[in-house]
Design a protein around this motif. Structure first.
Motif, PDB file in Angstrom:
ATOM      1  N   SER A  97       0.827  -1.199   0.000  1.00 32.85           N
ATOM      2  CA  SER A  97       0.000   0.000   0.000  1.00 32.85           C
ATOM      3  C   SER A  97       0.869   1.260   0.000  1.00 32.85           C
ATOM      4  N   ILE A  98       0.467   2.207  -0.820  1.00 32.85           N
ATOM      5  CA  ILE A  98       1.165   3.498  -0.851  1.00 32.85           C
ATOM      6  C   ILE A  98       1.016   4.206   0.495  1.00 32.85           C
ATOM      7  N   GLN A  99      -0.114   3.992   1.154  1.00 32.42           N
ATOM      8  CA  GLN A  99      -0.316   4.594   2.477  1.00 32.42           C
ATOM      9  C   GLN A  99       0.764   4.142   3.449  1.00 32.42           C
ATOM     10  N   LYS A 100       1.099   2.852   3.423  1.00 37.90           N
ATOM     11  CA  LYS A 100       2.154   2.337   4.302  1.00 37.90           C
ATOM     12  C   LYS A 100       3.503   2.960   3.967  1.00 37.90           C
ATOM     13  N   VAL A 101       3.770   3.100   2.685  1.00 37.47           N
ATOM     14  CA  VAL A 101       5.023   3.714   2.247  1.00 37.47           C
ATOM     15  C   VAL A 101       5.067   5.177   2.680  1.00 37.47           C
ATOM     16  N   MET A 102       3.946   5.870   2.530  1.00 39.49           N
ATOM     17  CA  MET A 102       3.887   7.279   2.914  1.00 39.49           C
ATOM     18  C   MET A 102       4.128   7.457   4.402  1.00 39.49           C
ATOM     19  N   VAL A 103       3.543   6.606   5.211  1.00 45.72           N
ATOM     20  CA  VAL A 103       3.730   6.704   6.661  1.00 45.72           C
ATOM     21  C   VAL A 103       5.173   6.381   7.022  1.00 45.72           C
ATOM     22  N   HIS A 104       5.712   5.322   6.425  1.00 48.07           N
ATOM     23  CA  HIS A 104       7.075   4.894   6.749  1.00 48.07           C
ATOM     24  C   HIS A 104       8.111   5.957   6.385  1.00 48.07           C
ATOM     25  N   HIS A 105       7.943   6.602   5.221  1.00 48.80           N
ATOM     26  CA  HIS A 105       8.914   7.585   4.735  1.00 48.80           C
ATOM     27  C   HIS A 105       8.493   9.031   5.007  1.00 48.80           C
ATOM     28  N   HIS A 106       7.384   9.217   5.689  1.00 55.60           N
ATOM     29  CA  HIS A 106       6.868  10.563   6.014  1.00 55.60           C
ATOM     30  C   HIS A 106       6.660  11.396   4.738  1.00 55.60           C
ATOM     31  N   LEU A 107       5.950  10.820   3.789  1.00 53.36           N
ATOM     32  CA  LEU A 107       5.684  11.481   2.511  1.00 53.36           C
ATOM     33  C   LEU A 107       4.305  12.112   2.516  1.00 53.36           C
ATOM     34  N   ASP A 108       4.119  13.087   1.647  1.00 55.19           N
ATOM     35  CA  ASP A 108       2.795  13.666   1.485  1.00 55.19           C
ATOM     36  C   ASP A 108       2.183  13.178   0.176  1.00 55.19           C
ATOM     37  N   GLU A 109       0.891  13.360   0.055  1.00 54.62           N
ATOM     38  CA  GLU A 109       0.143  12.886  -1.120  1.00 54.62           C
ATOM     39  C   GLU A 109       0.629  13.579  -2.394  1.00 54.62           C
ATOM     40  N   GLN A 110       1.030  14.831  -2.293  1.00 47.89           N
ATOM     41  CA  GLN A 110       1.474  15.579  -3.466  1.00 47.89           C
ATOM     42  C   GLN A 110       2.725  14.946  -4.083  1.00 47.89           C
ATOM     43  N   PHE A 111       3.630  14.439  -3.248  1.00 51.29           N
ATOM     44  CA  PHE A 111       4.827  13.777  -3.760  1.00 51.29           C
ATOM     45  C   PHE A 111       4.446  12.549  -4.588  1.00 51.29           C
ATOM     46  N   ILE A 112       3.547  11.742  -4.046  1.00 50.91           N
ATOM     47  CA  ILE A 112       3.102  10.531  -4.750  1.00 50.91           C
ATOM     48  C   ILE A 112       2.415  10.907  -6.061  1.00 50.91           C
ATOM     49  N   GLU A 113       1.600  11.951  -6.051  1.00 49.74           N
ATOM     50  CA  GLU A 113       0.941  12.398  -7.276  1.00 49.74           C
ATOM     51  C   GLU A 113       1.961  12.868  -8.317  1.00 49.74           C
ATOM     52  N   SER A 114       3.030  13.522  -7.854  1.00 47.66           N
ATOM     53  CA  SER A 114       4.073  13.962  -8.780  1.00 47.66           C
ATOM     54  C   SER A 114       4.800  12.771  -9.394  1.00 47.66           C
ATOM     55  N   VAL A 115       5.105  11.779  -8.578  1.00 46.04           N
ATOM     56  CA  VAL A 115       5.756  10.569  -9.088  1.00 46.04           C
ATOM     57  C   VAL A 115       4.869   9.913 -10.133  1.00 46.04           C
ATOM     58  N   GLU A 116       3.590   9.876  -9.853  1.00 45.32           N
ATOM     59  CA  GLU A 116       2.638   9.258 -10.793  1.00 45.32           C
ATOM     60  C   GLU A 116       2.490  10.087 -12.065  1.00 45.32           C
ATOM     61  N   SER A 117       2.410  11.402 -11.937  1.00 47.24           N
ATOM     62  CA  SER A 117       2.202  12.244 -13.111  1.00 47.24           C
ATOM     63  C   SER A 117       3.416  12.225 -14.045  1.00 47.24           C
ATOM     64  N   PHE A 118       4.616  12.063 -13.490  1.00 45.88           N
ATOM     65  CA  PHE A 118       5.823  11.961 -14.321  1.00 45.88           C
ATOM     66  C   PHE A 118       6.087  10.525 -14.768  1.00 45.88           C
ATOM     67  N   GLN A 119       5.187   9.624 -14.402  1.00 47.02           N
ATOM     68  CA  GLN A 119       5.268   8.207 -14.776  1.00 47.02           C
ATOM     69  C   GLN A 119       6.615   7.598 -14.404  1.00 47.02           C
ATOM     70  N   LEU A 120       7.084   7.957 -13.191  1.00 54.17           N
ATOM     71  CA  LEU A 120       8.339   7.403 -12.702  1.00 54.17           C
ATOM     72  C   LEU A 120       8.150   6.000 -12.150  1.00 54.17           C
ATOM     73  N   LEU A 121       6.921   5.684 -11.744  1.00 55.75           N
ATOM     74  CA  LEU A 121       6.560   4.367 -11.223  1.00 55.75           C
ATOM     75  C   LEU A 121       5.168   4.002 -11.695  1.00 55.75           C
ATOM     76  N   GLU A 122       4.914   2.714 -11.725  1.00 58.47           N
ATOM     77  CA  GLU A 122       3.570   2.231 -12.063  1.00 58.47           C
ATOM     78  C   GLU A 122       2.831   1.908 -10.768  1.00 58.47           C
ATOM     79  N   PHE A 123       1.727   2.584 -10.556  1.00 60.84           N
ATOM     80  CA  PHE A 123       0.891   2.325  -9.385  1.00 60.84           C
ATOM     81  C   PHE A 123      -0.306   1.482  -9.803  1.00 60.84           C
ATOM     82  N   VAL A 124      -0.784   0.686  -8.875  1.00 61.75           N
ATOM     83  CA  VAL A 124      -1.956  -0.145  -9.099  1.00 61.75           C
ATOM     84  C   VAL A 124      -3.065   0.386  -8.213  1.00 61.75           C
ATOM     85  N   VAL A 125      -4.240   0.630  -8.800  1.00 63.61           N
ATOM     86  CA  VAL A 125      -5.391   1.085  -8.022  1.00 63.61           C
ATOM     87  C   VAL A 125      -6.312  -0.108  -7.826  1.00 63.61           C
TER      88      VAL A 125
END
Length: 96
Positions: free
Chosen positions: A8-36
């Motif tokens: 889960s991205i939520q687990k990764v966000m909590v573990h690394h203290h990330l915000d939702e905007q960072f994950i959205e940026s990674v997704e928008s630049f297609q740096l990683l493939e996320f599964v919904v």
């Protein structure tokens, strides 16, 4: 791929203290493939090292997403060149 290979991205966000905007940026630049799945985002466990590299580049070295994209492309090309060099060296050893 099975569910066991997803985290889960939520687990990764909590573990690394990330915000939702960072994950959205990674997704928008297609740096990683996320599964919904069930309205939650997941990442393949095999991609965790890539995500952690992106996190380090962005937060520790203050590289923006465009720079991370360029770095990833260059590293991919370097890996491909390294593989080609290894193959050529192996062929050359056969003729020695």
């Amino acid at each position: 791929m099975s569910d066991k290979e997803l985290i889960s991205i939520q687990k990764v966000m909590v573990h690394h203290h990330l915000d939702e905007q960072f994950i959205e940026s990674v997704e928008s630049f297609q740096l990683l493939e996320f599964v919904v799945k069930d309205s939650n985002k997941y990442v393949y466990t095999e991609q965790l090292p890539v995500l952690e590299k992106i996190i380090r580049l962005h937060y520790d070295l203050e590289v923006n997403m465009q720079g991370i994209d360029v770095i990833n492309n260059m590293l991919d090309r370097m890996d491909a060149m390294h593989t080609t060099i290894q193959q050529l060296e192996n062929k050359l050893k056969r003729y020695e």
